[in-house]
Write a protein that holds these residues in place. Structure first.
Motif, short mmCIF file in Angstrom:
data_model
loop_
_atom_site.label_atom_id
_atom_site.label_comp_id
_atom_site.label_asym_id
_atom_site.label_seq_id
_atom_site.Cartn_x
_atom_site.Cartn_y
_atom_site.Cartn_z
N LYS A 178 7.74 -12.91 -0.93
CA LYS A 178 7.80 -11.68 -1.52
C LYS A 178 8.70 -11.93 -2.52
CE LYS A 178 9.94 -7.50 -2.07
NZ LYS A 178 9.62 -6.31 -1.01
N ASN A 218 7.69 -5.22 2.60
CA ASN A 218 6.31 -5.33 2.09
C ASN A 218 5.25 -4.01 2.29
OD1 ASN A 218 7.13 -8.24 1.67
ND2 ASN A 218 6.86 -8.55 3.90
N GLU A 268 -0.21 0.66 -3.71
CA GLU A 268 0.88 1.48 -4.59
C GLU A 268 0.40 3.04 -4.30
OE1 GLU A 268 -2.43 0.05 -7.32
OE2 GLU A 268 -1.13 -0.81 -5.94
N VAL A 275 6.72 -6.00 -8.49
CA VAL A 275 6.60 -6.81 -7.08
C VAL A 275 5.48 -7.65 -7.20
CG1 VAL A 275 6.00 -6.07 -4.80
CG2 VAL A 275 7.34 -4.57 -6.07
N TYR A 276 5.85 -8.79 -6.34
CA TYR A 276 4.84 -9.97 -6.17
C TYR A 276 4.97 -10.38 -4.55
CZ TYR A 276 2.58 -14.54 -5.55
OH TYR A 276 2.00 -15.65 -5.31
N ASN A 277 3.56 -10.05 -4.03
CA ASN A 277 3.54 -10.57 -2.64
C ASN A 277 2.22 -11.21 -2.37
OD1 ASN A 277 5.50 -8.47 -1.71
ND2 ASN A 277 4.21 -6.76 -1.69
N ALA A 307 10.68 -9.49 -5.73
CA ALA A 307 10.61 -8.18 -6.56
C ALA A 307 12.01 -7.94 -7.18
CB ALA A 307 10.81 -6.96 -5.46
N TYR A 343 5.16 1.35 4.43
CA TYR A 343 5.60 0.09 4.45
C TYR A 343 5.93 -0.79 5.51
CZ TYR A 343 9.90 2.71 5.32
OH TYR A 343 10.78 3.52 6.02
N LYS A 380 10.44 -0.61 -1.27
CA LYS A 380 9.43 -1.68 -1.53
C LYS A 380 10.17 -3.02 -2.38
CE LYS A 380 5.58 1.10 -0.80
NZ LYS A 380 4.26 1.97 -1.22
N THR A 381 11.05 -2.67 -3.02
CA THR A 381 11.58 -3.75 -3.87
C THR A 381 12.90 -4.53 -3.30
OG1 THR A 381 13.44 -2.46 -4.83
CG2 THR A 381 11.18 -2.46 -6.07
N ASN A 441 10.03 -1.89 -12.67
CA ASN A 441 9.71 -2.17 -11.07
C ASN A 441 8.70 -3.23 -11.19
OD1 ASN A 441 9.36 -2.05 -8.67
ND2 ASN A 441 8.68 0.05 -8.66
#
Length: 819
Positions: free
Chosen positions: A693, A149, A153, A715-717, A695, A158, A143-144, A713
């Motif tokens: 996205k 995407n 969590e 993540v931004y989506n 990450a 994915y 996911k990174t 870790n």
């Protein structure tokens, strides 16, 4: 740690790089017990380097020249390696030094990194184990990556480049693995099939993959479990569960086995949500990979897995605040009833590999997957919706906008048996060309019963179903004369069998155009299938899928590879895709088709005198015979009529390297746009249209206390178009969820690792590895919503979207040990 701060700015780095006529050799030096060796001197033409406490070394050597590296250590025998590398080439060499004999080796190939030219991302297993996440493991790292995407969590699922969760291939030891069918919520998933404690190698392709991989539209995750060489045991425990693994090897080295057992309990995470529950989950499995060397030419292996997931969910109350600063609102819900789900899966695969000759290998693989699944619930929710006042303590609803109740019922049961038999071959010639081929038969037998309904009552007045035309309900002003029906009602029983035959052939060639290195991969797949059952009989369908890859490495000072790949990809429908929104199987659903092209550039360079890689990929997919679907949490429901077309286009960037010496970190960025056109009504966003996205995966350590490690870790989506009710027409109303933002951070104190020297009397002497960690999930306590609950206001007839928030900030501790 000021000199270790990560620079979070995307720059094209060409101006920062010097293109000296040199190459580099790096790696990790191990001893016979697979422990890193420090203080090894590496010498080449007067240039000297030394391995650090982790066994890591890197040394610069002249390019386009045959040179010898000499490895010496005070207590181990000398080792030498002869290489001839291209300018700026990085050759990874992980030698094993012993104390009994000297070793010599020679490498004349400038680069054997086939995965690089195939567009495959290789993920380090050690990184997978270290990086924190609510669902730590391989999927947590995926996911990174750019183009991958997820905004959940609690789920291991994915989406890749506009596809959905059902469009990803997963292989373990060349055997395709499956996930449960009935799961609708991420918190029900429990454990991913893949046991990280057993893994040796992880490869991932986000698109444009070769013909030797199966018939899916989006991605391939190819995992190999390790073959142990000596006894070893590992253990991990945390507030989320525990796992243990053991490596066994027979005295004659013919038998070896790696076995792992896991247990997980998500209560720590679920209890951080808005809903107060009595939650008793039990997720457990045991896996083993057994290898028997019959002879030097013949090997057999067995991969087995038994998994039992029990999910008992008894909601009590829920309090969710939403709205605006000017008009804050609150939803209070009181529950009765419970949900009882259970997923029991059994998987076994037998593989035999026979080397007919040094350049010809045959493999025969048979596998069996059996799952029995139950989803039973009766939950009554009585709600109160209103405006909030902050006068007095605690806050209270001062004006009630809606009072009602909702009753959900389900008795869903499924039994599936999937059998596979496959033969594969690999033939190699001396002119750097290979032929790969395979033929596979699959039989899927599925028995399925769907019974689920929902009744909604608002202030004592039953709400009519949204998709059925009934007389208008205008109570209490006028009496209602129409029938009382459930708001939603799905009932179906399916007994189906699917028979499939699939095969592939692929030609690989490495050659040269002038002084430039060139690789070709050309192949094709076919699949033929038929769906039958007690009440249905489908027609035979066949698809043909040509695919190709072309890569070139110019004879430049810069270490660059350019690649173009693509073809026509088909996804023959699996059982979930055959079943429509009413639970009825349509046996003649067509395979979805995607014309796919990927253009990419892979650039290795040096920055701060450390290795880095910059990867850029541009992709486009044109899809036809699209099977339109909706997503609710992780549950996918298909329309099952192939009445749509679609497209996906995007751009992915990834920069990875040693931002901190001796550790690998990366930054990813992706842009995606995917839309569909259903029955020529025009293009609208697909449920997986995650536009932007970002990450970051970052590893660090304290310079003065290197045994204290830090792992981040991030993540931004941007928000998915999943904010509308599942029954609504997306052409009339389509709303996006809020952006998904999450940061997980972990700290670890390493007491013992391979570089640690302990006294014989020390209590740590029995450990090869020992560390204690502290993790913070959702560091900034962001409120991320996975779906909305829709509540009616009886006065204004409005519907309010109440976000279903995911987990809040959670703390975890864990311990890792290896003997």
């Amino acid at each position: 740690m000021s000199h270790h701060k990560l620079i979070l700015v995307f720059l094209f780095l060409c101006s920062c790089v010097s293109f000296a006529q040199n190459a580099h050799v790096k790696g990790i030096i191990l001893d016979q017990e697979n422990r890193p060796v420090s203080d090894v001197n590496i010498t080449v033409q007067g240039n000297v380097a030394q391995s650090d406490s982790n066994g890591f070394f890197e040394i610069k050597i002249p390019s386009n020249k045959k040179v010898s590296l000499i490895f010496t250590h005070i207590s181990l025998k000398m080792m030498s390696l002869t290489v001839n590398l291209k300018p700026n080439e990085v050759f990874v060499f992980n030698p094993v030094m012993n104390n009994s004999e000297e070793q010599m080796g020679e490498v004349f190939v400038s680069s054997k990194n086939k995965k690089r030219v195939q567009g495959i991302t290789t993920i380090d297993v050690a990184t997978i184990k270290k990086i924190p996440g609510a669902n730590a493991g391989i999927e947590n790292i995926l996911k990174t990556l750019p183009g991958v995407n997820s905004n959940n969590e609690l789920s291991t699922q994915y989406a890749v480049r506009g596809g959905n969760y059902d469009e990803n291939l997963v292989y373990v030891n060349e055997v395709e693995v499956y996930r449960p069918f009935l799961i609708r919520s991420g918190q029900q998933e429990g454990l991913s099939f893949t046991n990280t404690d057993l893994v040796q190698n992880v490869d991932f392709s986000a698109g444009g993959f070769e013909a030797k991989f199966g018939d899916k539209l989006s991605s391939v995750l190819d995992i190999t479990y390790r073959k142990p060489t000596q006894f070893s045991a590992a253990f991990e425990a945390s507030l989320l569960g525990a796992s243990a693994a053991v490596d066994l090897v027979s005295k004659n080295k013919k038998w070896s086995a790696v076995t792992g057992i896991r247990y997980r309990n998500n209560s720590l995470l679920v209890n951080s949500q808005d809903t107060e529950t009595n939650y008793t989950p039990t997720f457990a499995d045991i896996q083993t990979n057994i290898i028997y060397e019959i002879s030097k030419k013949w090997q057999m292996s067995f991969l087995g897995n038994i998994s039992q997931n029990k999910y008992l969910y008894q909601p009590l109350t829920r309090q969710t605040k939403f709205g605006t600063i000017d008009q804050p609102m609150e939803l209070n819900v009181y529950y009765e009833g419970q949900e009882k789900d259970q997923y029991d899966t059994y998987f076994g695969a037998l593989k035999t590999t026979y080397k007919v000759s040094p350049d010809f290998t045959l493999k025969l693989i048979g596998s069996l997957f059996h799952t029995t699944e139950q989803e039973h619930f009766d939950i009554l929710a009585q709600y109160r919706l209103g405006n909030v006042t902050d006068e007095g303590e605690p806050e209270a609803i001062d004006f009630t906008r809606g009072i009602g109740s909702q009753l959900n019922h389900a008795r869903n049961d499924l039994d599936a048996l999937i059998a596979n038999a496959e033969i594969k071959g690999f033939k190699e010639w001396k002119n750097d060309s290979q032929l790969e081929f395979g033929l596979k038969y699959t039989r899927e037998s599925i028995r399925d019963r769907v019974v689920e309904w929902e009744v909604i009552d608002s202030a004592g007045f039953s709400i009519n179903p949204p998709l059925v035309i009934l007389p208008k309900n205008n109570q209490p002003y006028q009496p209602y004369t129409g029938p009382l029906l459930p708001y939603q009602d799905v009932r179906a029983t399916n007994f189906n069998t699917v028979n499939r035959i699939a095969g592939y052939a692929q030609w690989n060639q490495k050659t040269a155009i002038g002084s430039n290195q060139v690789w070709y991969h050309v192949g094709a797949r076919f699949q033929s299938w038929n769906v039958s059952g007690a009440a249905v009989e489908g027609k035979n369908q066949t698809v043909f899928s040509p695919r190709a890859q072309f890569a070139i490495k110019p004879d430049w000072d810069m270490d660059m590879v350019f690649r173009v790949s693509g073809g026509i990809y088909y996804q023959p429908p699996f059982y979930r895709e055959l079943r429509d929104v009413n639970g009825v199987v349509n046996p003649n659903v067509k395979a979805q088709e995607s014309v796919h092209i990927v253009l990419s550039n892979d650039y290795n360079f040096k920055m701060w005198d450390r290795p880095f890689k910059w990867v850029t990929e541009v992709y486009y997919k044109s899809l036809s015979d699209v099977n339109v679907y909706s997503i609710d949490n992780v549950r996918i429901r298909y329309i099952a009529n192939n009445n749509a077309t679609a497209y996906a286009q995007g751009l992915d960037f990834r920069l990875n390297g040693e931002f901190v010496p001796g550790t690998e970190s990366w930054v990813s960025f992706g842009y995606l746009k995917t839309e569909e056109n259903y029955e020529n009504r025009g293009y609208i966003a697909r449920p997986t249209d995650q536009r932007l996205k970002f990450a970051m995966l970052f590893q660090d350590y304290m310079p003065n206390i290197p045994s204290v490690k830090l792992y981040l870790n991030l993540v931004y989506n941007t928000g998915l178009p999943g904010g509308a009710p599942a029954y609504s027409d997306p052409y009339l109303y389509q709303n996006r969820l809020n952006d998904y933002r999450r940061a997980d951070v972990g700290f670890a104190k390493v007491f013992v690792d391979a570089s640690t020297k302990t006294a014989k009397a020390n209590w740590l002497k029995g450990f090869k590895e020992l560390s204690v960690g502290f993790e913070i999930f959702n560091l900034f306590n962001n409120q991320n919503a996975i779906t909305n609950t829709w509540v009616r206001d009886v006065y204004s007839k409005n519907q309010y979207a109440i976000p279903n928030y995911m987990t809040s900030r959670v703390f975890n501790v864990k311990i890792n040990a290896r003997l």
